[in-house]
Design an enzyme around this catalytic site. Structure first.
Site, PDB file in Angstrom:
ATOM      1  N   CYS A  47      44.968  40.101  22.115  1.00 31.19           N
ATOM      2  CA  CYS A  47      46.019  39.703  21.395  1.00 31.19           C
ATOM      3  C   CYS A  47      47.470  40.082  21.684  1.00 31.19           C
ATOM      4  CB  CYS A  47      45.568  40.296  19.696  1.00 31.19           C
ATOM      5  SG  CYS A  47      44.143  39.789  19.402  1.00 31.19           S
ATOM      6  N   ARG A  70      48.783  35.388  27.921  1.00 38.20           N
ATOM      7  CA  ARG A  70      47.562  36.396  27.662  1.00 38.20           C
ATOM      8  C   ARG A  70      46.474  35.374  26.895  1.00 38.20           C
ATOM      9  NH1 ARG A  70      49.305  42.052  26.542  1.00 38.20           N
ATOM     10  NH2 ARG A  70      47.787  42.250  25.100  1.00 38.20           N
ATOM     11  N   TRP A  96      43.558  36.530  20.009  1.00 39.96           N
ATOM     12  CA  TRP A  96      42.032  35.973  20.956  1.00 39.96           C
ATOM     13  C   TRP A  96      41.111  36.366  20.133  1.00 39.96           C
ATOM     14  CZ3 TRP A  96      41.498  33.593  25.572  1.00 39.96           C
ATOM     15  CH2 TRP A  96      40.692  33.828  26.167  1.00 39.96           C
ATOM     16  N   ASN A 113      45.522  44.671  17.595  1.00 39.70           N
ATOM     17  CA  ASN A 113      44.889  44.099  18.656  1.00 39.70           C
ATOM     18  C   ASN A 113      43.808  45.163  19.021  1.00 39.70           C
ATOM     19  OD1 ASN A 113      44.199  43.135  21.353  1.00 39.70           O
ATOM     20  ND2 ASN A 113      45.895  44.016  22.418  1.00 39.70           N
ATOM     21  N   GLY A 114      42.499  44.771  19.063  1.00 44.30           N
ATOM     22  CA  GLY A 114      41.357  45.878  19.456  1.00 44.30           C
ATOM     23  C   GLY A 114      40.244  45.238  18.721  1.00 44.30           C
ATOM     24  N   GLU A 162      28.123  36.867  45.299  1.00 43.07           N
ATOM     25  CA  GLU A 162      29.304  37.081  44.367  1.00 43.07           C
ATOM     26  C   GLU A 162      30.467  37.449  45.542  1.00 43.07           C
ATOM     27  OE1 GLU A 162      30.667  35.767  41.941  1.00 43.07           O
ATOM     28  OE2 GLU A 162      32.485  37.003  41.701  1.00 43.07           O
ATOM     29  N   LYS A 169      33.916  35.139  46.382  1.00 39.13           N
ATOM     30  CA  LYS A 169      35.205  35.815  45.928  1.00 39.13           C
ATOM     31  C   LYS A 169      36.102  35.597  47.234  1.00 39.13           C
ATOM     32  CE  LYS A 169      35.954  36.040  42.452  1.00 39.13           C
ATOM     33  NZ  LYS A 169      34.793  35.461  41.732  1.00 39.13           N
ATOM     34  N   GLU A 207      36.733  31.789  48.148  1.00 40.37           N
ATOM     35  CA  GLU A 207      37.668  31.065  47.376  1.00 40.37           C
ATOM     36  C   GLU A 207      39.247  31.573  47.096  1.00 40.37           C
ATOM     37  OE1 GLU A 207      36.883  31.212  43.056  1.00 40.37           O
ATOM     38  OE2 GLU A 207      35.872  33.090  43.317  1.00 40.37           O
ATOM     39  N   HIS A 264      15.164  34.604  60.172  1.00 48.22           N
ATOM     40  CA  HIS A 264      14.682  33.134  60.034  1.00 48.22           C
ATOM     41  C   HIS A 264      15.750  32.065  60.310  1.00 48.22           C
ATOM     42  CE1 HIS A 264      10.924  34.964  58.634  1.00 48.22           C
ATOM     43  NE2 HIS A 264      11.665  35.740  57.786  1.00 48.22           N
ATOM     44  N   LYS A 276      40.763  26.750  37.038  1.00 44.22           N
ATOM     45  CA  LYS A 276      40.084  28.038  36.514  1.00 44.22           C
ATOM     46  C   LYS A 276      38.956  27.525  35.427  1.00 44.22           C
ATOM     47  CE  LYS A 276      39.537  32.090  34.859  1.00 44.22           C
ATOM     48  NZ  LYS A 276      38.812  33.009  35.722  1.00 44.22           N
TER      49      LYS A 276
END
Ligand code: AGP
Length: 609
Positions: free
Chosen positions: A2, A27, A74, A100-101, A482, A486, A489, A505, A604
């Site tokens: 937030c 944010r 948020w 915020n939290g 992963e 990363k 991309e 193989h 995104k």
């Protein structure tokens, strides 16, 4: 996360607060609000959606005065709505607070306050703070605030406004950031520096456990036990864009470094204090639901699919039921066999990925129960799933997913442990060992970030390569996938992930002199097997960077460079071991001069097929 803005001064509080909230829009948020002291009253205006919606309401109901607070929300607890937007007021409308939290113990506090006659206007955890202020008010705003924060557990950045104390705001923080902007005859409070840069570059950065009394003519700081604190002002030299990134060069680097907090937040309130149990109140499952699950289908895309592969291994190991993992764009068109007792789990950071959403809808149409793991409370996936486990990573701005991924893993570890405990598959000591290991992840993530300089050096030498391989066995294989994604991309280097035992193989034919291979060796029970695969590639001339736990003195003899990870349970190692791979991709992309936060061809959230 937030956004908070507070102001005490001589300007229009509406202009300062709304303008500050606009600087915090990056944010991410789903609703906004402002409260001002005008004519001896606390006046609050709130709106779901974008700031423009709030401004439209303010155009019809402008706020006078020069003292007030504002917030962009948020959502974590409670869907995005006018009522759930901050600021929140007490029953008498005397206190207004923004937060915020996460208030971990809000359910207990809410029940107690309801029992004592308080009337709640929202579903949020935050509103309990406004009613506690009302209930504990002893005539002094500072001592009341200190008493209130002693009653709440969890993370907070909190600003309090009181009708009968119109000349000051109280700001207090634990785990969530707050800065105080220092002006002449005016002072500012904000979650982040961009909100106040227009007015001042001199700030106090509140530390954990500090409280600030903010008046027009100055700021006094105290510890939570009331001891005065002599703060030194920090002069901000960043420009506005750098300030949005918290001083980091890119959002991706900022989000990589936010992972210890994001992991901690995602664990908050979900592990019993004695590590004896996982608590997932958002599931609210009966024992029959947990016992009735016969198999699980995990469906996702990209990085979220890699998380699903880790989830499969963890769920099958702990719960001993079959788990299939599918790429959503395949699953949605496959002739799926999903009889009664199949739980379909969709994983999506954005909660808007078209293929994942389509797979969710297909599962619902088949009558399967759907559990979502997502980072966005108000997203389509969150709204359409039967159950949701939210990752509290906060908004992820960079296209390359980092903190969302590690918090997806944490959510999967929590769910697997929860399901195993509900089905009596784990002894108490096994649950405690697992949850203790999870609880150590934020610190382990903090420690592994210290390898950044070593990785930056390696990336500088590595950035010019055209092809590279990531290899691993067991949980190191999805880790390799992963790491390769990363790198591809954002650095545009062609990278391929391989199950280490599979190289021979065919793909081994591509390993020749100098080809870089990133070898992941966190799964100790497969150590010797992976070592033999490393020797295979070394024998063909590969340049090998090994990733292993600190204390492993053998690997260095078989590779060219080693990155040491803080020792964790191998089962939870993927949540930490991925961080050096994120950093490798980041530094290689920077070295190649790429647009790290917005790489070519990518979005995104892929909201189209
Ligand atoms: C991750 O780095 C990628 N940007 C991408 O693979 C992403 O994970 C994928 O598009 C899924 O997105 P979601 O989690 O929002 O559904």
């Amino acid at each position: 996360m937030c956004g908070i803005v507070g102001y005490v001064g001589w300007r229009s509080v509406q202009d300062v607060v709304v303008g500050g909230l606009r600087k915090l829009e990056y944010r991410g948020y789903d609703s906004a609000g402002i409260a001002a002291l005008a004519g001896g009253q606390v006046c609050a205006v709130k709106s779901v959606g974008r700031l423009a919606n709030l401004e439209a309401r303010l155009a019809a109901q402008p706020l006078d005065g020069s003292v007030g607070i504002g917030h962009t929300r948020w959502a974590t607890h409670g869907r995005p709505s006018d009522e759930n937007a901050h600021p929140h007021l007490d029953c008498g409308g005397r206190f207004a607070i923004v937060h915020n939290g996460i208030v971990e113990n809000y359910l207990t506090l809410r029940a107690e306050l309801l029992q004592r006659g308080h009337v709640f206007q929202s579903e949020t955890d935050t509103e309990v703070i406004a009613h506690l202020m009302e209930e504990l008010y002893d005539g002094d705003l500072v001592s009341t605030t200190l008493n209130v924060v002693r009653r709440i557990r969890g993370a907070y950045a909190l600003v309090v406004l009181h009708r009968d104390d119109p000349e000051r705001l109280i700001a207090v923080r634990r785990s969530s950031p707050l800065v105080i902007g220092l002006g002449q005859g005016e002072q500012f409070i904000a979650s982040d520096i961009p909100a106040i840069l227009e007015y001042t570059r001199d700030v106090y950065v509140l530390d954990d456990g500090e409280l600030a009394v903010v008046r027009r003519d100055g700021v006094e700081c105290f510890t939570l036990s009331g001891e005065p604190v002599n703060k030194q002002p920090f002069h901000v030299t960043w420009d506005a864009v750098a300030a949005e990134r918290g001083g980091y060069a890119h959002f991706m680097l900022k989000e990589i470094h936010e992972q210890p907090r994001a992991i901690r937040d995602t664990l908050t309130g979900r592990v019993a204090d004695d590590h004896a149990r996982v608590i997932l109140p958002e599931l609210n499952w009966s024992p029959e639901v947990a016992a009735g699950i016969r198999r699980i289908h995990i469906v996702a895309c990209g990085t979220a699919w890699h998380a699903g592969l880790v989830g499969k291994a963890v769920l099958e190991q702990l719960v001993r039921i079959p788990v299939e993992v599918d790429i959503a764009s395949e699953y949605r068109y496959r002739d799926v066999i999903a009889p009664e007792g199949t739980l379909v789990m969709v994983i999506s950071q954005s909660g808007e990925t078209a293929d994942t959403l389509a797979a969710l809808r297909a599962a619902k149409a088949r009558g399967n129960r759907v559990l979502a793991i997502t980072n966005v409370v108000g997203s389509s996936v969150a709204r359409e799933a039967d159950d949701v486990i939210v990752t509290w990573a906060g908004p992820e701005i960079a296209v390359a997913s980092t903190k969302a991924y590690t918090t997806q893993l944490v959510a999967l570890y929590l769910f697997a442990t929860y399901l195993a405990q509900e089905r009596g598959m784990l002894r108490g000591d096994e649950v405690r060992a697992l949850l203790t290991a999870l609880d150590s992840l934020p610190q382990a993530a903090e420690q592994v970030l210290d390898t950044a300089p070593q990785i930056q050096q390696f990336a500088r030498r590595y950035a010019g390569v055209h092809d590279t391989f990531f290899i691993g066995r067991g949980l190191d294989y999805p880790l390799a996938l992963e790491g390769a994604l990363k790198l591809k991309e954002i650095s545009y280097i062609h990278a391929e992930a391989y199950a280490a035992g599979e190289l021979k193989h065919g793909t081994l034919a591509l390993v020749t002199d100098g080809v870089p291979v990133i070898a992941l060796v966190t799964q100790t029970h497969l150590y010797d097997k992976t070592l033999s695969n490393i020797k295979e590639v070394k024998a063909r001339g590969a340049y090998v960077l090994g990733l292993t736990f600190v204390g492993d003195e053998q690997l260095a003899e078989s590779v060219d460079e080693v990155i040491y990870l803080p020792r964790t349970l191998p089962l939870v190692a993927p949540a930490v071991a991925v961080i050096p791979l994120q950093l490798l991709a980041y530094y290689a992309a920077v070295e190649r001069g790429n647009d790290v936060d917005k790489p070519r061809n990518l979005a995104k959230s892929v909201t189209v097929e």
